[in-house]
Design a protein around this motif. Structure first.
Motif, PDB file in Angstrom:
ATOM      1  N   TYR A  59      -2.966  -5.265   5.025  1.00  0.00           N
ATOM      2  CA  TYR A  59      -1.755  -6.036   4.715  1.00  0.00           C
ATOM      3  C   TYR A  59      -1.683  -7.262   5.617  1.00  0.00           C
ATOM      4  O   TYR A  59      -1.489  -8.392   5.162  1.00  0.00           O
ATOM      5  N   TRP A  62       5.358  -5.997  11.161  1.00  0.00           N
ATOM      6  CA  TRP A  62       5.691  -4.681  10.637  1.00  0.00           C
ATOM      7  C   TRP A  62       6.207  -3.813  11.780  1.00  0.00           C
ATOM      8  O   TRP A  62       6.046  -4.119  12.950  1.00  0.00           O
ATOM      9  N   PHE A  98      -2.293  -0.112  -2.144  1.00  0.00           N
ATOM     10  CA  PHE A  98      -1.170   0.163  -1.245  1.00  0.00           C
ATOM     11  C   PHE A  98      -0.058   0.919  -1.975  1.00  0.00           C
ATOM     12  O   PHE A  98       0.426   1.948  -1.493  1.00  0.00           O
ATOM     13  N   HIS A 157      -3.840 -10.406  -2.989  1.00  0.00           N
ATOM     14  CA  HIS A 157      -2.641  -9.573  -2.942  1.00  0.00           C
ATOM     15  C   HIS A 157      -2.661  -8.525  -4.041  1.00  0.00           C
ATOM     16  O   HIS A 157      -2.327  -7.359  -3.802  1.00  0.00           O
TER      17      HIS A 157
END
Length: 105
Positions: free
Chosen positions: A28, A43, A86, A79
């Motif tokens: 990510y 994060w 993900f 992405h």
């Protein structure tokens, strides 16, 4: 116009190992190097004592200069490839995009 924040709250499936989670987080974070409109990534894990997390355990914050930048990010091949893997390991997910407003005291 101001920056735009892309917030993703996540709860990983119980069977997903910490090693797998760590690998996904690195993937990510690496999107910043592949998706030009993505300016930063942060994060963290829930540390609240209020117990209002509704099962969400992780928060992911990406910064963009515009909402159009988020649209470019969402459709970017790097992405899309990452998100497919993900999202498959998440039990719960919530995404919110917002423009921060600074309040003068």
């Amino acid at each position: 116009m101001g920056e735009v924040k892309h917030i993703l709250l996540a709860k990983f499936k119980d069977e997903i190992s910490q090693e797998q989670i760590d690998h996904l987080i690195k993937g990510y974070a690496n999107l910043v190097n592949h998706v030009e409109p993505m300016k930063s990534f942060r994060w963290g894990k829930d540390v609240s004592i209020e117990n209002l997390h509704q099962g969400f355990t992780h928060v992911f914050e990406s910064t963009f200069e515009t909402t159009e930048g988020i649209a470019t990010y969402i459709s970017h091949p790097a992405h899309v490839e990452f998100a497919n893997g993900f999202l498959a390991v998440l039990d719960k997910v919530l995404v919110i995009d917002y423009k921060p407003i600074v309040v003068d005291p």
